[in-house]
Design a protein around this motif. Structure first.
Motif, mmCIF file in Angstrom:
data_model
loop_
_atom_site.group_PDB
_atom_site.id
_atom_site.type_symbol
_atom_site.label_atom_id
_atom_site.label_comp_id
_atom_site.label_asym_id
_atom_site.label_seq_id
_atom_site.Cartn_x
_atom_site.Cartn_y
_atom_site.Cartn_z
ATOM 1 N N PHE A 27 42.504 -10.800 -110.608
ATOM 2 C CA PHE A 27 40.685 -11.193 -110.026
ATOM 3 C C PHE A 27 40.530 -12.725 -110.754
ATOM 4 N N TYR A 28 41.120 -13.471 -111.478
ATOM 5 C CA TYR A 28 41.160 -13.994 -112.152
ATOM 6 C C TYR A 28 41.427 -16.054 -111.595
ATOM 7 N N ASP A 29 40.749 -16.314 -110.747
ATOM 8 C CA ASP A 29 40.805 -17.514 -110.241
ATOM 9 C C ASP A 29 39.672 -18.535 -111.115
ATOM 10 N N LEU A 35 32.312 -15.148 -111.283
ATOM 11 C CA LEU A 35 32.061 -13.596 -111.621
ATOM 12 C C LEU A 35 32.177 -12.772 -112.998
ATOM 13 N N PHE A 36 33.419 -12.556 -113.749
ATOM 14 C CA PHE A 36 33.622 -11.694 -114.958
ATOM 15 C C PHE A 36 31.711 -12.624 -115.914
ATOM 16 N N ASP A 37 31.626 -13.978 -116.269
ATOM 17 C CA ASP A 37 30.756 -14.342 -116.636
ATOM 18 C C ASP A 37 30.120 -13.565 -116.603
ATOM 19 N N PHE A 75 43.771 -13.879 -126.267
ATOM 20 C CA PHE A 75 44.088 -12.539 -125.735
ATOM 21 C C PHE A 75 43.265 -12.589 -124.501
ATOM 22 N N GLY A 76 43.382 -13.257 -123.095
ATOM 23 C CA GLY A 76 42.521 -13.235 -122.546
ATOM 24 C C GLY A 76 41.480 -13.843 -122.970
ATOM 25 N N SER A 77 41.469 -14.981 -122.883
ATOM 26 C CA SER A 77 40.008 -15.996 -124.006
ATOM 27 C C SER A 77 39.302 -15.387 -122.969
ATOM 28 N N GLY A 78 38.738 -16.165 -121.966
ATOM 29 C CA GLY A 78 37.795 -16.387 -120.666
ATOM 30 C C GLY A 78 36.949 -17.336 -121.005
ATOM 31 N N SER A 79 35.320 -17.506 -121.335
ATOM 32 C CA SER A 79 34.983 -18.542 -122.099
ATOM 33 C C SER A 79 34.885 -18.989 -123.570
ATOM 34 N N LEU A 81 33.472 -16.343 -125.591
ATOM 35 C CA LEU A 81 31.981 -15.893 -126.329
ATOM 36 C C LEU A 81 31.881 -15.382 -127.241
ATOM 37 N N LYS A 82 32.700 -14.329 -127.328
ATOM 38 C CA LYS A 82 32.924 -13.726 -128.520
ATOM 39 C C LYS A 82 33.448 -14.950 -130.110
ATOM 40 N N THR A 83 34.375 -15.380 -129.582
ATOM 41 C CA THR A 83 35.205 -16.061 -130.732
ATOM 42 C C THR A 83 33.709 -16.680 -131.147
ATOM 43 N N VAL A 99 44.625 -18.165 -125.160
ATOM 44 C CA VAL A 99 45.352 -17.777 -123.836
ATOM 45 C C VAL A 99 44.860 -17.228 -122.776
ATOM 46 N N ASP A 100 45.188 -17.999 -121.506
ATOM 47 C CA ASP A 100 44.582 -17.062 -120.693
ATOM 48 C C ASP A 100 45.430 -17.645 -119.254
ATOM 49 N N ILE A 101 45.338 -16.768 -117.693
ATOM 50 C CA ILE A 101 46.101 -17.178 -116.970
ATOM 51 C C ILE A 101 45.124 -17.947 -115.537
ATOM 52 N N SER A 102 43.778 -18.070 -116.331
ATOM 53 C CA SER A 102 42.662 -18.648 -115.407
ATOM 54 C C SER A 102 42.898 -20.026 -115.792
ATOM 55 N N VAL A 126 48.348 -22.087 -121.408
ATOM 56 C CA VAL A 126 48.360 -21.300 -119.841
ATOM 57 C C VAL A 126 49.267 -20.188 -120.236
ATOM 58 N N ALA A 127 49.130 -18.620 -120.058
ATOM 59 C CA ALA A 127 50.180 -18.165 -119.578
ATOM 60 C C ALA A 127 49.636 -16.920 -119.553
ATOM 61 N N ASP A 128 51.005 -15.813 -118.605
ATOM 62 C CA ASP A 128 50.695 -14.525 -118.349
ATOM 63 C C ASP A 128 50.802 -13.598 -120.210
ATOM 64 N N PHE A 129 50.204 -12.826 -120.062
ATOM 65 C CA PHE A 129 50.365 -12.489 -121.909
ATOM 66 C C PHE A 129 51.416 -11.375 -121.792
ATOM 67 N N THR A 130 50.963 -10.747 -120.676
ATOM 68 C CA THR A 130 52.184 -9.820 -120.839
ATOM 69 C C THR A 130 53.567 -9.962 -120.623
ATOM 70 N N PHE A 149 41.787 -9.428 -129.604
ATOM 71 C CA PHE A 149 41.533 -9.269 -127.861
ATOM 72 C C PHE A 149 40.524 -8.500 -127.541
ATOM 73 N N PRO A 150 39.090 -9.239 -127.961
ATOM 74 C CA PRO A 150 37.940 -8.536 -126.853
ATOM 75 C C PRO A 150 37.782 -8.106 -126.328
ATOM 76 N N GLY A 151 36.945 -7.603 -125.975
ATOM 77 C CA GLY A 151 36.649 -7.471 -124.522
ATOM 78 C C GLY A 151 36.816 -6.096 -124.324
ATOM 79 N N SER A 152 37.165 -5.136 -124.448
ATOM 80 C CA SER A 152 38.080 -4.178 -125.002
ATOM 81 C C SER A 152 38.954 -4.034 -123.207
ATOM 82 N N THR A 153 39.800 -5.583 -122.833
ATOM 83 C CA THR A 153 40.789 -5.895 -121.722
ATOM 84 C C THR A 153 42.082 -4.874 -121.724
ATOM 85 N N ILE A 154 42.525 -4.555 -123.524
ATOM 86 C CA ILE A 154 42.960 -3.625 -123.402
ATOM 87 C C ILE A 154 43.353 -2.117 -122.839
#
Ligand code: SAH
Ligand code: AVI
Length: 310
Positions: A27-29, A35-37, A75-79, A81-83, A99-102, A126-130, A149-154
């Motif tokens: 999803f994340y280019d 769009l996620f934001d 993990f999966g920090s995106g923007s 926001l909550k941080t 850490v984020d893939i985008s 920049v990494a694939d955290f899996t 690890f916010p957002g319920s990305t788990i």
């Protein structure tokens, strides 16, 4: 990130499976991150605002549990926001490691964090955290690592993969480390389905952008207009099933690999699991964590949890 052969083979394997599937990480280019934001600002998408409210209402306790001189690894920090709520209150932080893939989005967000919080050593990765990745060395030696690890990305990982990811976080947290995690909860299916079928169609655009991303960067030739968004909550399993449904019999290619897809056939793009408190605690325990504190909103829509290594 540069396209690798292993990514192409992962995509081809998923599209050769039954049902066809593509990992949600695609999803994340740059566009997908934007769009996620936009999703996080939708009135139906209760997750972000509820989690932010929980963080704000309990920030003193959260900050005291994180402690001083920690390295905060998100993990999966995106923007991030909550941080920001955390960074505003964690006055003595050894480092912040988003850490984020985008990659473009991560670097732009890290720059913004640096200018808002110049005293914090911000070290984006920049990494694939899996998969295994190296952590940078902060200027100040941290007292402990706290994985955030916010957002319920788990919830975007099926049980076995979620367990694996919790084990990676257990490893990255290290001795006397901790995990601060956002976990979305099971609730009225109508509330959940509305969050993934918003009235202005941003979630549909986010889902369809995955095909555009594969066209742009992975040599695919999807006719995006011939697919439509679908999201349904399976209350027996406790997860939203997010798919792209083909509107017709068609063929698409990724490099030299051709695939047929039938009218009405689905490509699974994401699960979004919703948990019970007991269900999540059992999973965390099996990965070596103990739940020390759970904060929730008054309606018990969402939880923020603090875990330590057991
Ligand atoms: N933490 C933010 C963003 C959540 S969106 C929030 O709570 O609002 C999920 C984020 O995880 C995106 O920024 C996406 O780029 C990132 N992501 C998804 N899969 C990933 C993976 N396998 N490795 C690294 N980052 C990933
Ligand atoms: C990132 N993740 C937690 C989101 C979720 O709610 O599962 C991704 C998302 N998919 C559709 N809308 C939001």
């Amino acid at each position: 990130m540069a396209v690798s052969d292993s990514e192409i083979s992962e995509i081809v394997t998923g599209l050769s499976a039954k049902p066809k599937q593509i990992s949600p990480k695609y999803f994340y280019d740059e566009r997908g991150s934007q769009l996620f934001d936009a999703i996080t600002e939708l009135p139906e998408y209760y997750l972000t605002n509820t989690e932010l409210g929980i963080m704000r209402d309990n920030i003193d306790e959260i900050v005291s549990m994180v402690g001083k001189q920690a390295s905060l690894i998100e993990f999966g920090s995106g923007s991030s926001l909550k941080t920001r709520v955390l960074l505003q209150h964690l006055s003595e932080l050894a480092a912040y490691v988003p850490v984020d893939i985008s990659d473009e989005h991560l670097h732009a967000s890290a720059e913004a964090i640096r200018s808002e919080f110049p005293h914090i050593d911000t070290l984006p990765v920049v990494a694939d955290f899996t998969k295994q990745f190296d952590l940078p060395t902060p200027m100040v030696m941290p007292v402990r690592n706290v994985v955030y690890f916010p957002g319920s990305t788990i919830g975007n990982f099926e049980h076995d993969l979620a367990m694996e990811l919790l084990r990676v976080m257990h490893h990255e947290a290290g001795k006397n480390g901790a995990l601060l995690i956002g976990v979305d909860l099971q609730k009225d299916p109508e509330i959940i389905e509305a969050a993934y079928n918003d009235s202005v169609g941003v979630t549909a655009e986010f889902n369809l952008n995955m095909l555009q991303h594969l066209n742009r960067d992975y040599g695919a030739n999807f006719d995006v207009s011939e697919f439509e968004h679908s999201a349904n909550y399976d209350s027996d399993i406790g997860r939203v099933v997010i798919e792209l449904i083909s509107r017709t019999d068609q063929t698409f290619e990724i490099g030299d690999n051709a695939f047929d897809i039938g009218d009405g056939e689905a490509i699974l793009t994401e699960y979004s699991h919703k948990y019970t408190l007991d269900g999540f605690a059992a999973m965390a325990k099996a990965a070596g964590f103990a739940v020390r504190k759970v904060w929730m909103d008054a309606d018990q829509l969402f939880s923020v949890q603090f875990l330590t290594r057991s």
